[in-house]
Write a protein that holds these residues in place. Sequence first.
Motif, PDB file in Angstrom:
ATOM      1  N   VAL B 125     -58.325   4.925  14.854  1.00  0.00           N
ATOM      2  CA  VAL B 125     -59.072   6.070  15.334  1.00  0.00           C
ATOM      3  C   VAL B 125     -59.398   6.919  14.111  1.00  0.00           C
ATOM      4  N   VAL B 126     -60.645   7.345  13.991  1.00  0.00           N
ATOM      5  CA  VAL B 126     -61.036   8.173  12.854  1.00  0.00           C
ATOM      6  C   VAL B 126     -61.598   9.471  13.388  1.00  0.00           C
ATOM      7  N   LYS B 127     -61.195  10.554  12.781  1.00  0.00           N
ATOM      8  CA  LYS B 127     -61.829  11.810  13.192  1.00  0.00           C
ATOM      9  C   LYS B 127     -62.259  12.576  11.948  1.00  0.00           C
ATOM     10  N   ILE B 128     -63.381  13.247  12.099  1.00  0.00           N
ATOM     11  CA  ILE B 128     -63.851  14.133  11.043  1.00  0.00           C
ATOM     12  C   ILE B 128     -63.773  15.539  11.628  1.00  0.00           C
ATOM     13  N   SER B 129     -63.158  16.436  10.912  1.00  0.00           N
ATOM     14  CA  SER B 129     -63.112  17.799  11.429  1.00  0.00           C
ATOM     15  C   SER B 129     -63.474  18.789  10.333  1.00  0.00           C
ATOM     16  N   GLY B 130     -63.653  20.018  10.730  1.00  0.00           N
ATOM     17  CA  GLY B 130     -64.110  21.041   9.788  1.00  0.00           C
ATOM     18  C   GLY B 130     -65.198  21.851  10.434  1.00  0.00           C
ATOM     19  N   TYR B 131     -65.223  23.144  10.158  1.00  0.00           N
ATOM     20  CA  TYR B 131     -66.226  24.001  10.773  1.00  0.00           C
ATOM     21  C   TYR B 131     -67.036  24.666   9.685  1.00  0.00           C
ATOM     22  N   TRP B 132     -67.969  25.461  10.079  1.00  0.00           N
ATOM     23  CA  TRP B 132     -68.835  26.152   9.131  1.00  0.00           C
ATOM     24  C   TRP B 132     -68.019  26.710   7.958  1.00  0.00           C
ATOM     25  N   PHE B 133     -68.490  26.448   6.781  1.00  0.00           N
ATOM     26  CA  PHE B 133     -67.901  26.943   5.529  1.00  0.00           C
ATOM     27  C   PHE B 133     -66.527  26.370   5.226  1.00  0.00           C
ATOM     28  N   ASP B 134     -66.026  25.540   6.113  1.00  0.00           N
ATOM     29  CA  ASP B 134     -64.804  24.791   5.797  1.00  0.00           C
ATOM     30  C   ASP B 134     -65.245  23.402   5.358  1.00  0.00           C
ATOM     31  N   ASP B 135     -64.573  22.835   4.385  1.00  0.00           N
ATOM     32  CA  ASP B 135     -64.941  21.482   4.002  1.00  0.00           C
ATOM     33  C   ASP B 135     -64.567  20.512   5.111  1.00  0.00           C
ATOM     34  N   LEU B 136     -65.381  19.480   5.245  1.00  0.00           N
ATOM     35  CA  LEU B 136     -65.056  18.456   6.233  1.00  0.00           C
ATOM     36  C   LEU B 136     -63.883  17.625   5.727  1.00  0.00           C
ATOM     37  N   THR B 137     -62.995  17.266   6.651  1.00  0.00           N
ATOM     38  CA  THR B 137     -61.907  16.365   6.275  1.00  0.00           C
ATOM     39  C   THR B 137     -61.889  15.201   7.250  1.00  0.00           C
ATOM     40  N   ALA B 138     -61.461  14.062   6.729  1.00  0.00           N
ATOM     41  CA  ALA B 138     -61.415  12.873   7.587  1.00  0.00           C
ATOM     42  C   ALA B 138     -59.997  12.353   7.661  1.00  0.00           C
ATOM     43  N   GLN B 139     -59.600  11.926   8.842  1.00  0.00           N
ATOM     44  CA  GLN B 139     -58.265  11.380   9.026  1.00  0.00           C
ATOM     45  C   GLN B 139     -58.322  10.095   9.853  1.00  0.00           C
ATOM     46  N   VAL B 140     -57.404   9.192   9.538  1.00  0.00           N
ATOM     47  CA  VAL B 140     -57.361   7.906  10.232  1.00  0.00           C
ATOM     48  C   VAL B 140     -55.991   7.733  10.873  1.00  0.00           C
ATOM     49  N   TYR B 141     -56.019   7.127  12.048  1.00  0.00           N
ATOM     50  CA  TYR B 141     -54.775   6.844  12.777  1.00  0.00           C
ATOM     51  C   TYR B 141     -54.802   5.363  13.124  1.00  0.00           C
ATOM     52  N   THR B 142     -53.802   4.619  12.721  1.00  0.00           N
ATOM     53  CA  THR B 142     -53.750   3.201  13.062  1.00  0.00           C
ATOM     54  C   THR B 142     -52.787   3.028  14.223  1.00  0.00           C
ATOM     55  N   LEU B 143     -53.293   2.552  15.342  1.00  0.00           N
ATOM     56  CA  LEU B 143     -52.467   2.454  16.542  1.00  0.00           C
ATOM     57  C   LEU B 143     -51.361   1.421  16.368  1.00  0.00           C
ATOM     58  N   GLY B 144     -50.160   1.830  16.704  1.00  0.00           N
ATOM     59  CA  GLY B 144     -49.042   0.902  16.685  1.00  0.00           C
ATOM     60  C   GLY B 144     -48.457   0.665  15.306  1.00  0.00           C
ATOM     61  N   ILE B 145     -49.076   1.151  14.250  1.00  0.00           N
ATOM     62  CA  ILE B 145     -48.566   0.888  12.902  1.00  0.00           C
ATOM     63  C   ILE B 145     -47.793   2.099  12.391  1.00  0.00           C
ATOM     64  N   ASN B 146     -48.491   3.228  12.301  1.00  0.00           N
ATOM     65  CA  ASN B 146     -47.771   4.425  11.890  1.00  0.00           C
ATOM     66  C   ASN B 146     -48.146   5.555  12.825  1.00  0.00           C
ATOM     67  N   ASP B 147     -47.220   6.400  13.101  1.00  0.00           N
ATOM     68  CA  ASP B 147     -47.462   7.415  14.102  1.00  0.00           C
ATOM     69  C   ASP B 147     -47.980   8.718  13.516  1.00  0.00           C
ATOM     70  N   SER B 148     -48.848   8.620  12.524  1.00  0.00           N
ATOM     71  CA  SER B 148     -49.362   9.871  11.972  1.00  0.00           C
ATOM     72  C   SER B 148     -50.781   9.670  11.450  1.00  0.00           C
ATOM     73  N   TRP B 149     -51.449  10.774  11.269  1.00  0.00           N
ATOM     74  CA  TRP B 149     -52.813  10.718  10.740  1.00  0.00           C
ATOM     75  C   TRP B 149     -52.743  10.653   9.214  1.00  0.00           C
ATOM     76  N   ARG B 150     -53.551   9.777   8.650  1.00  0.00           N
ATOM     77  CA  ARG B 150     -53.659   9.681   7.197  1.00  0.00           C
ATOM     78  C   ARG B 150     -54.960  10.324   6.770  1.00  0.00           C
ATOM     79  N   GLU B 151     -54.926  11.089   5.704  1.00  0.00           N
ATOM     80  CA  GLU B 151     -56.173  11.685   5.229  1.00  0.00           C
ATOM     81  C   GLU B 151     -56.967  10.660   4.422  1.00  0.00           C
ATOM     82  N   ILE B 152     -58.271  10.638   4.614  1.00  0.00           N
ATOM     83  CA  ILE B 152     -59.141   9.704   3.898  1.00  0.00           C
ATOM     84  C   ILE B 152     -60.174  10.521   3.138  1.00  0.00           C
ATOM     85  N   LYS B 153     -60.415  10.094   1.916  1.00  0.00           N
ATOM     86  CA  LYS B 153     -61.354  10.848   1.079  1.00  0.00           C
ATOM     87  C   LYS B 153     -62.786  10.618   1.554  1.00  0.00           C
ATOM     88  N   MET B 154     -63.523  11.700   1.694  1.00  0.00           N
ATOM     89  CA  MET B 154     -64.916  11.555   2.079  1.00  0.00           C
ATOM     90  C   MET B 154     -65.769  11.423   0.826  1.00  0.00           C
TER      91      MET B 154
END
Lengths: 163, 328
Positions: B125-154
């Motif tokens: 699962v990948v999500k991109i978040s961030g609002y006006w004037f905030d930098d966008l950040t991307a995070q990845v979640y691998t189901l069943g492998i690790n139970d946390s979001w990993r940050e991915i460089k945009m």
Amino acid sequence: MSSSSTTTTTTRLLMLKASDGVTFEVEEAVATKLGAINNMVEEEGSEDLICLPNVNGKFLGMVLEWCKKHANNNTNSDKGNDEVNKWWDKEFVMDLDQNTLYHLLMAADYLSGTELVDLLTEKVASMIRGKKVEEIRETFKIKSDFLPGQEEEIRKKNSWAFE
Amino acid sequence: MESFSDLPEDILVKIMSWLPPESLFRFKCVQKLWYILITSLVIKNDPFFVAKHLRNSNKKTSIFFRCIKDEKKLQEGFLNIYKNDGNNSSSDVLSYAIKYFKPQSRKYYDSFPKGYDDIDKVYKVVKISGYWFDDLTAQVYTLGINDSWREIKMREGTDDCDLFCDKTVCCKGVSYWLLFNVHTFEVIIYSFDMHDEEFRTIPLPDKFQTSSRGYVLDWDTSLTELNESLALFYHPKDKYGTVSPIEMWIMYESSEGHKFWCKHLSIDPVGGIYKIPILFWKSDELLMMENKKGLVSCNILTKRVRRLHNRKLSTFISFGYVKEFGFS
């Protein structure tokens, strides 16, 4: 009934022997739709008689009937075949009762007839999909083994599924 | 006489793979074995079960939505559309069900489309978040492998970008978003490959490129998916004035990996009223929204329009395409 014809000289025939001794003469192309038989043919080579001690003649016959239809429909390679197979599959599972379904599923699974297992499990799912928990217990002949209060708790947590 | 209760567990699992989520959740109450089995298959997102369920559940489409329900409360839920295929196509019946979540009972990532990495055989699962004037950040979640979001460089150059809408589309192991530049309002398509975890940008159809600025699109423009291809709904800019059809473009990929867009169809206003296309829930059935409240399904081939939801209870805000399991 033997459907011997002069054009099938290249087709090898296999003898399949069910647990109750009933034998079926089937074209190799039909029987190898079943993964288990395909493996036996490939690994053991020349053996023409295959004994299947876990399947009774009645259900082996039904499984082979399904294989035959699918093998025949697949030889004419036009797109309408998918529709024909679907229609025929529907007919095949239409009036099966629980006992027959059970034995057919066991036979298809034992013979690794993946597509047939898919068809039959979908049929079972369609029979139980809309049922209440009590009806499932009745169909599967099982009793609840939850401790008092446990079932209510699960129901409460999943209340949306009971609406 | 034997009965279904004698079926081995692996066959029982195959039967369950054909059941809709509500049946599965109800059947957790049948007995302990079923409870344990369903919980382990579903809650832990057993990838093989989910993959099989994905293939089997083609008679129903689940669409995630956000809406404002009575008392101005933000609600989320699933719209399930069923098509009961009769023996002939004229007797098909369309039915739908709306299930609202209890906000606390849902796992966070359920509302995001899952992508399947066909090489490593995992769901991400990948999500991109961030609002006006905030930098966008991307995070990845691998189901069943690790139970946390990993940050991915945009990629560089996305500092001035914001999400065009919060709808993500995922097809063939790639996720897509529409991003826009907050200064120039130029729009780009941003993609993420589930396997190599690289972000890329994809050009829009040439037609949309104006000479002075880049791609400036109407706010109702959205991405969707059709038959595992990326598709774009494009609203010609003068729509409020002259009522021109909404266009749908599909991105194709040549065998050399070259991407190109083709116009797939034009959607005329139904009865002179604009309906906003949301997504195809079946290959020829398009879900559309009217006045942010009513939902209709329009058959692209027969032009038949069927009303799904016209109660004035809720105002729909956004939709996401969720074919796979997503539940509380």
